[in-house]
Design an enzyme around this catalytic site. Structure first.
Site, mmCIF file in Angstrom:
data_model
loop_
_atom_site.group_PDB
_atom_site.id
_atom_site.type_symbol
_atom_site.label_atom_id
_atom_site.label_comp_id
_atom_site.label_asym_id
_atom_site.label_seq_id
_atom_site.Cartn_x
_atom_site.Cartn_y
_atom_site.Cartn_z
ATOM 1 N N GLY A 188 36.531 -51.006 -38.726
ATOM 2 C CA GLY A 188 36.179 -51.088 -40.145
ATOM 3 C C GLY A 188 37.104 -50.203 -40.976
ATOM 4 C CD GLU A 431 29.515 -47.755 -31.587
ATOM 5 O OE1 GLU A 431 30.025 -48.074 -32.669
ATOM 6 O OE2 GLU A 431 30.106 -47.091 -30.737
HETATM 7 C C1 LIG Z 1 26.236 -45.455 -38.098
HETATM 8 C C2 LIG Z 1 27.537 -45.833 -38.708
HETATM 9 C C3 LIG Z 1 28.620 -46.297 -37.812
HETATM 10 C C4 LIG Z 1 28.465 -47.723 -37.414
HETATM 11 C C5 LIG Z 1 29.737 -48.254 -36.884
HETATM 12 C C6 LIG Z 1 29.650 -49.663 -36.595
HETATM 13 C C7 LIG Z 1 30.964 -50.279 -36.325
HETATM 14 C C8 LIG Z 1 31.188 -50.534 -34.908
HETATM 15 C C9 LIG Z 1 31.974 -49.761 -34.168
HETATM 16 C C10 LIG Z 1 32.278 -50.117 -32.764
HETATM 17 O O1 LIG Z 1 31.856 -51.123 -32.251
HETATM 18 S S1 LIG Z 1 33.245 -49.013 -31.908
HETATM 19 C C11 LIG Z 1 33.503 -49.741 -30.332
HETATM 20 C C12 LIG Z 1 32.274 -49.688 -29.474
HETATM 21 N N1 LIG Z 1 32.576 -50.153 -28.172
HETATM 22 C C13 LIG Z 1 31.730 -50.133 -27.187
HETATM 23 O O2 LIG Z 1 30.584 -49.763 -27.354
HETATM 24 C C14 LIG Z 1 32.258 -50.527 -25.846
HETATM 25 C C15 LIG Z 1 31.188 -50.809 -24.840
HETATM 26 N N2 LIG Z 1 31.650 -50.479 -23.500
HETATM 27 C C16 LIG Z 1 31.344 -49.311 -22.879
HETATM 28 O O3 LIG Z 1 30.665 -48.457 -23.423
HETATM 29 C C17 LIG Z 1 31.901 -49.115 -21.493
HETATM 30 O O4 LIG Z 1 33.047 -49.778 -21.241
HETATM 31 C C18 LIG Z 1 30.865 -49.460 -20.415
HETATM 32 C C19 LIG Z 1 30.244 -50.830 -20.614
HETATM 33 C C20 LIG Z 1 29.803 -48.395 -20.476
HETATM 34 C C21 LIG Z 1 31.527 -49.454 -19.049
HETATM 35 O O5 LIG Z 1 32.349 -48.334 -18.957
HETATM 36 P P1 LIG Z 1 33.118 -47.994 -17.615
HETATM 37 O O6 LIG Z 1 33.714 -49.219 -17.065
HETATM 38 O O7 LIG Z 1 34.012 -46.854 -17.841
HETATM 39 O O8 LIG Z 1 31.966 -47.511 -16.766
HETATM 40 P P2 LIG Z 1 31.410 -47.980 -15.382
HETATM 41 O O9 LIG Z 1 32.454 -48.065 -14.344
HETATM 42 O O10 LIG Z 1 30.552 -49.177 -15.622
HETATM 43 O O11 LIG Z 1 30.588 -46.692 -14.993
HETATM 44 C C22 LIG Z 1 29.596 -46.439 -15.688
HETATM 45 C C23 LIG Z 1 29.215 -44.990 -15.339
HETATM 46 O O12 LIG Z 1 29.503 -44.239 -16.477
HETATM 47 C C24 LIG Z 1 28.313 -43.890 -17.095
HETATM 48 N N3 LIG Z 1 28.514 -44.038 -18.535
HETATM 49 C C25 LIG Z 1 28.989 -45.087 -19.192
HETATM 50 N N4 LIG Z 1 29.022 -44.847 -20.488
HETATM 51 C C26 LIG Z 1 28.551 -43.607 -20.654
HETATM 52 C C27 LIG Z 1 28.339 -42.805 -21.783
HETATM 53 N N5 LIG Z 1 28.600 -43.246 -23.029
HETATM 54 N N6 LIG Z 1 27.856 -41.574 -21.603
HETATM 55 C C28 LIG Z 1 27.562 -41.132 -20.375
HETATM 56 N N7 LIG Z 1 27.746 -41.859 -19.254
HETATM 57 C C29 LIG Z 1 28.227 -43.080 -19.403
HETATM 58 C C30 LIG Z 1 27.301 -44.887 -16.574
HETATM 59 O O13 LIG Z 1 26.006 -44.440 -16.647
HETATM 60 C C31 LIG Z 1 27.754 -45.032 -15.157
HETATM 61 O O14 LIG Z 1 27.325 -43.918 -14.423
HETATM 62 P P3 LIG Z 1 27.059 -44.057 -12.854
HETATM 63 O O15 LIG Z 1 26.080 -45.154 -12.711
HETATM 64 O O16 LIG Z 1 28.347 -44.397 -12.187
HETATM 65 O O17 LIG Z 1 26.521 -42.732 -12.475
HETATM 66 C C1 FAD Z 2 31.034 -56.375 -37.256
HETATM 67 C C2 FAD Z 2 31.761 -55.660 -36.163
HETATM 68 C C3 FAD Z 2 32.307 -54.419 -36.402
HETATM 69 C C4 FAD Z 2 33.038 -53.767 -35.408
HETATM 70 N N1 FAD Z 2 33.615 -52.574 -35.670
HETATM 71 C C5 FAD Z 2 34.379 -51.964 -34.724
HETATM 72 C C6 FAD Z 2 35.051 -50.740 -35.011
HETATM 73 O O1 FAD Z 2 34.945 -50.194 -36.102
HETATM 74 N N2 FAD Z 2 35.829 -50.195 -34.044
HETATM 75 C C7 FAD Z 2 35.977 -50.769 -32.828
HETATM 76 O O2 FAD Z 2 36.697 -50.224 -32.005
HETATM 77 N N3 FAD Z 2 35.330 -51.913 -32.523
HETATM 78 C C8 FAD Z 2 34.542 -52.526 -33.445
HETATM 79 N N4 FAD Z 2 33.892 -53.702 -33.146
HETATM 80 C C9 FAD Z 2 34.068 -54.305 -31.833
HETATM 81 C C10 FAD Z 2 32.834 -54.259 -30.944
HETATM 82 O O3 FAD Z 2 32.588 -52.977 -30.484
HETATM 83 C C11 FAD Z 2 32.993 -55.242 -29.809
HETATM 84 O O4 FAD Z 2 33.073 -56.540 -30.346
HETATM 85 C C12 FAD Z 2 31.847 -55.145 -28.827
HETATM 86 O O5 FAD Z 2 31.875 -53.930 -28.121
HETATM 87 C C13 FAD Z 2 31.813 -56.327 -27.839
HETATM 88 O O6 FAD Z 2 33.009 -56.452 -27.168
HETATM 89 P P1 FAD Z 2 33.794 -57.864 -27.079
HETATM 90 O O7 FAD Z 2 33.933 -58.350 -28.473
HETATM 91 O O8 FAD Z 2 34.985 -57.626 -26.287
HETATM 92 O O9 FAD Z 2 32.824 -58.841 -26.340
HETATM 93 P P2 FAD Z 2 32.963 -59.339 -24.839
HETATM 94 O O10 FAD Z 2 32.832 -58.180 -23.931
HETATM 95 O O11 FAD Z 2 34.145 -60.199 -24.676
HETATM 96 O O12 FAD Z 2 31.635 -60.195 -24.741
HETATM 97 C C14 FAD Z 2 31.604 -61.627 -24.658
HETATM 98 C C15 FAD Z 2 30.459 -62.035 -23.726
HETATM 99 O O13 FAD Z 2 30.742 -61.581 -22.413
HETATM 100 C C16 FAD Z 2 29.637 -60.892 -21.873
HETATM 101 N N5 FAD Z 2 30.093 -59.800 -20.988
HETATM 102 C C17 FAD Z 2 31.152 -58.988 -21.129
HETATM 103 N N6 FAD Z 2 31.199 -58.089 -20.149
HETATM 104 C C18 FAD Z 2 30.157 -58.328 -19.349
HETATM 105 C C19 FAD Z 2 29.643 -57.724 -18.177
HETATM 106 N N7 FAD Z 2 30.229 -56.657 -17.619
HETATM 107 N N8 FAD Z 2 28.537 -58.232 -17.625
HETATM 108 C C20 FAD Z 2 27.919 -59.291 -18.186
HETATM 109 N N9 FAD Z 2 28.339 -59.891 -19.306
HETATM 110 C C21 FAD Z 2 29.450 -59.419 -19.879
HETATM 111 C C22 FAD Z 2 28.893 -60.336 -23.076
HETATM 112 O O14 FAD Z 2 27.524 -60.139 -22.779
HETATM 113 C C23 FAD Z 2 29.103 -61.432 -24.112
HETATM 114 O O15 FAD Z 2 28.104 -62.412 -23.960
HETATM 115 C C24 FAD Z 2 33.168 -54.365 -34.135
HETATM 116 C C25 FAD Z 2 32.581 -55.624 -33.887
HETATM 117 C C26 FAD Z 2 31.892 -56.269 -34.890
HETATM 118 C C27 FAD Z 2 31.293 -57.614 -34.606
#
Ligand SMILES: CCCCCCC/C=C/C(=O)SCCNC(=O)CCNC(=O)[C@H](O)C(C)(C)COP(=O)(O)OP(=O)(O)OC[C@H]1O[C@@H](n2cnc3c(N)ncnc32)[C@H](O)[C@@H]1OP(=O)(O)O
Ligand code: FAD
Length: 666
Positions: A188, A431
């Site tokens: 964003g 997130e």
């Molecule tokens: C309020 C105003 C602001 C609003 C902003 C809105 C705009 C949006 C912004 C965004 O979207 S920013 C981008 C956000 N992106 C994500 O959230 C990405 C999601 N993916 C993940 O978090 C990770 O990739 C995952 C799915 C957690 C996998 O990570 P990874 O492959 O490194 O882990 P694993 O091999 O699966 O191992 C997991 C291991 O690690 C522990 N763990 C994972 N995450 C955390 C954490 N955040 N804190 C502490 N520990 C964590 C997890 O429990 C596993 O532990 P063990 O089971 O191995 O003990």
């Molecule tokens: C409005 C908006 C604002 C955003 N703002 C930001 C920002 O400010 N900064 C930033 O960095 N990002 C931002 N994002 C990105 C956002 O964090 C990602 O879109 C989100 O984390 C999902 O990742 P992806 O898009 O790669 O989806 P994908 O991971 O490609 O998901 C596609 C499908 O695959 C499935 N899938 C993926 N992995 C697995 C798995 N391991 N097991 C089972 N199913 C799985 C999901 O459940 C889903 O159905 C924003 C997204 C949106 C929509």
């Protein structure tokens, strides 16, 4: 001076029926009288800033105009805030969050600056880095975002492709986006607003990969705002919602940043290129944990907005007759309407209560991490994942339900329900995508189950697994406490089933990872059941706690709401309860009656309850939900603002319709 209109008579009567003190509930929801006063004072100041009044409704502006208007107003808002905070205390983040809606009407292009850029500097920066960046960021001398997601990867962040290669000779990192899929995509404000960002990139030192780390990167010139050489940046285009969030893309070509720009509170790179590991590599994910906790509070607010609109509208709207010869009824008197709406009110309370304790748990973990203690981090991660997932998903469903409850008028942009849905549904994905986060919690639940089987002591949120293993299922009673135990039994049963399913596949020769995938539908169901048990348990406990400190009349209403929430979910998940708990068919029949009784008890307080959310008309931005209930007048006034109504005959008549009709006549 603004014209003061008469309040709709139905709403006047509804407010007279209310059995509790609305103001008392507002103070409670805000967290105290002082917070409410501060909020109202700030909102009142904003209301009187002439430059913030839109001449043309935003929906009629082009994509570009809408963005430019949002930036203009965001700057004014920030200045008003600065002046306010010079004279009084710093505004609470929630009050700022709410007020933002009155100004921007959609999502601010600064959303990520305050929501993630500043918190990441605080959470991931060393004291020296904080001293360098925080004053500038807080004063908004620099504006930033959080750039993690790439075109190719959002979920699997270990797979991010942006590289940060350390050059010990110059003590710099060289940032590169090797492929199109490596481009940052979504952040964003990145499109055309920010001049800095936190970039999450794969660290390389001497050809060796050290995983992902956060870097502060200046991407635009502070004077000209032009992208710096080596930076390719732009906006990603229109989306389902988030019209003014200015989401962008970003690529790097041999872009150099100083060593000190890697945020080094956890891991460090020394001058000579030595990598120093942090206490736990997952601490790099810290900002995401914080935002996931905050999303529970956002979901409470978005649900409250939708509930306010739909309940007020339902009190004003009359449609059909219940009995011949009688006047048309207020639609709020249809039981089906109450079924759609009262759960919206209770859900907002459930999320507010959950946020209260979850935020405390978050603060405790942050405090512990400061002392190098991380025992509670896995539990917090598991809780923040499933509660973010469930609260955002429920909020999306509730907002859509409220729209449907408003019939055709709910489909009008001027109801504001489409915009509210736009940001509610976005939170289900951002997130941490919904399913992915449920699976993170499931991972924790599988470990917890294993520990329970081994007779170990479990963390409080999963301690019910031990009780479940030890005891015979409790005799069923239709009390909130026993029903909550029932939800825990459902969760425990589903956790066990998912665990057994994995074991079965492993025994049949599958790898653990394949077994996990084969059991993953059961795993997300277990995670959902766990979330519901946590939500109901926490909501009930918080209500019991607060009830002793509020007036008896308010305590009674709060009690009706929590009971409604629990009974609603009992009936929604009756099948699961029949499988996993001792509930019987007769108990369910009794609960159906109880549910209807609760709807009747809440009915006189429905408008008072949404009034207590105290969401001003400027924030609600809804023709259907305004405090005075002038629904039809406002719908007409808004329609008259359509540019198509500004001229008696549109030019398309002369250009196209007239020749077309003439031809048709021949
Ligand atoms: C309020 C105003 C602001 C609003 C902003 C809105 C705009 C949006 C912004 C965004 O979207 S920013 C981008 C956000 N992106 C994500 O959230 C990405 C999601 N993916 C993940 O978090 C990770 O990739 C995952 C799915 C957690 C996998 O990570 P990874 O492959 O490194 O882990 P694993 O091999 O699966 O191992 C997991 C291991 O690690 C522990 N763990 C994972 N995450 C955390 C954490 N955040 N804190 C502490 N520990 C964590 C997890 O429990 C596993 O532990 P063990 O089971 O191995 O003990
Ligand atoms: C409005 C908006 C604002 C955003 N703002 C930001 C920002 O400010 N900064 C930033 O960095 N990002 C931002 N994002 C990105 C956002 O964090 C990602 O879109 C989100 O984390 C999902 O990742 P992806 O898009 O790669 O989806 P994908 O991971 O490609 O998901 C596609 C499908 O695959 C499935 N899938 C993926 N992995 C697995 C798995 N391991 N097991 C089972 N199913 C799985 C999901 O459940 C889903 O159905 C924003 C997204 C949106 C929509």
């Amino acid at each position: 001076m603004a014209t003061v209109h008469k309040i709709n008579e139905d709403l006047v009567k509804e407010r007279q029926k209310c059995t509790f003190n609305v103001q008392e509930l507002t103070y409670l929801l805000d967290g105290g009288e002082e917070v409410t006063k501060e909020r109202r004072e700030f909102e009142n100041i904003l209301r009187n800033v002439k430059e913030l009044q839109d001449e043309v409704p935003e929906v009629y502006l082009s994509h570009k105009e809408r963005y430019e208007n949002a930036v203009r107003k965001t700057c004014i808002l920030q200045n008003v805030r600065n002046d306010f905070e010079k004279k009084r205390e710093v505004l609470s983040p929630r009050n700022i969050f709410r007020a933002g809606y009155a100004v921007i009407k959609d999502v601010s292009p600064f959303f990520l600056h305050n929501g993630m850029f500043v918190p990441t500097i605080i959470g991931q920066g060393t004291p020296e880095q904080q001293a360098e960046w925080l004053p500038k960021a807080k004063a908004m001398a620099i504006i930033g975002t959080y750039a993690q997601t790439e075109l190719g990867h959002g979920t699997f962040i270990r797979g991010l492709e942006t590289t940060a290669t350390y050059d010990a000779k110059t003590e710099e990192f060289i940032l590169n986006s090797p492929k199109v899929t490596s481009y940052k995509w979504w952040p964003g404000g990145l499109g055309t607003t920010v001049n800095h960002c936190i970039t999450v990139a794969q660290l390389y030192i001497n050809g060796k990969k050290y995983g992902i780390h956060p870097f502060i990167v200046q991407i635009r010139d502070l004077e000209t705002h032009k992208p710096l050489p080596g930076i390719k940046v732009g906006e990603i285009g229109p989306k389902m919602g988030f019209a003014t969030a200015n989401n962008g893309f970003l690529g790097f070509q041999n872009f150099r940043i100083p060593r000190k720009n890697m945020l080094m509170k956890n891991a460090q790179v020394l001058k000579d290129g030595t990598f120093v590991k942090g206490m736990n590599e997952k601490l790099t994910y810290g900002t995401m944990v914080m935002v996931r906790v905050n999303i529970v509070s956002d979901s409470a607010f978005h649900t409250a907005m939708a509930a306010t609109i739909a309940v007020r509208y339902a009190a004003v709207r009359h449609q059909s007759q219940l009995k011949a010869k009688e006047p048309e009824v207020q639609i709020i008197d249809y039981l089906t309407q109450q079924h759609k709406l009262f759960i919206a009110i209770a859900t907002s309370h459930a999320f507010s209560n959950t946020y209260t304790w979850l935020y405390q748990a978050y603060l405790k973990v942050v405090e512990d991490l400061g002392k190098q203690k991380q025992d509670h981090l896995p539990e917090l991660h598991a809780l923040s994942c499933c509660l973010k997932a469930t609260s955002s998903r429920d909020a999306g469903v509730i907002v859509e339900q409220c729209r449907l409850a408003c019939g055709g008028h709910g489909y009008m942009a001027s109801s504001n329900l489409p915009i509210i849905y736009g940001y509610t549904t976005a939170a289900i994905t951002y997130e941490g995508e919904h399913t992915v986060l449920l699976l993170q919690t499931a991972r924790y639940l599988m470990k917890a189950w294993m520990s329970a089987l081994e007779g170990k002591v479990l963390a409080p949120s999963v301690a019910y697994l031990v009780d479940w293993l030890k005891s015979d299922k409790q005799r069923w009673q239709n009390t909130p406490e026993v029903i909550v135990k029932g939800f825990q039994h459902v969760a425990a049963g589903k956790i066990k089933d998912a665990f057994d399913a994995i074991q079965k596949h492993v025994k049949a020769g599958k790898d653990y990872e394949d077994a996990w995938n084969l059991a993953s539908v059961q795993l997300i169901k277990a995670s959902e059941a766990h979330s519901r048990a946590i939500l109901c348990d926490g909501y009930l406990r918080e209500t019991v706690r607060t009830s002793s400190s509020v007036s008896p009349s308010l305590a009674k209403v709060l009690n009706h709401l929590v009971q409604l929430y629990i009974v609603y979910w009992t009936l929604e998940t009756a099948g699961d309860l029949l499988v996993y708990s001792n509930i019987g068919k007769d108990d369910i029949a009794v609960l159906k009656e109880k549910y209807e009784e609760l709807l009747a008890l809440i009915r006189p307080n429905a408008v008072g309850l949404v009034d207590a959310f105290d969401i001003s008309d400027e924030i609600l931005q809804s023709t259907l939900g305004s405090y005075d209930g002038r629904v039809y007048e406002r719908l007409m006034e808004e329609a008259m603002k359509s540019p198509l109504n500004k001229e008696p005959v549109n030019q398309s008549f002369h250009k196209y319709l007239k020749p077309f009709i003439k031809k048709a006549k021949l």
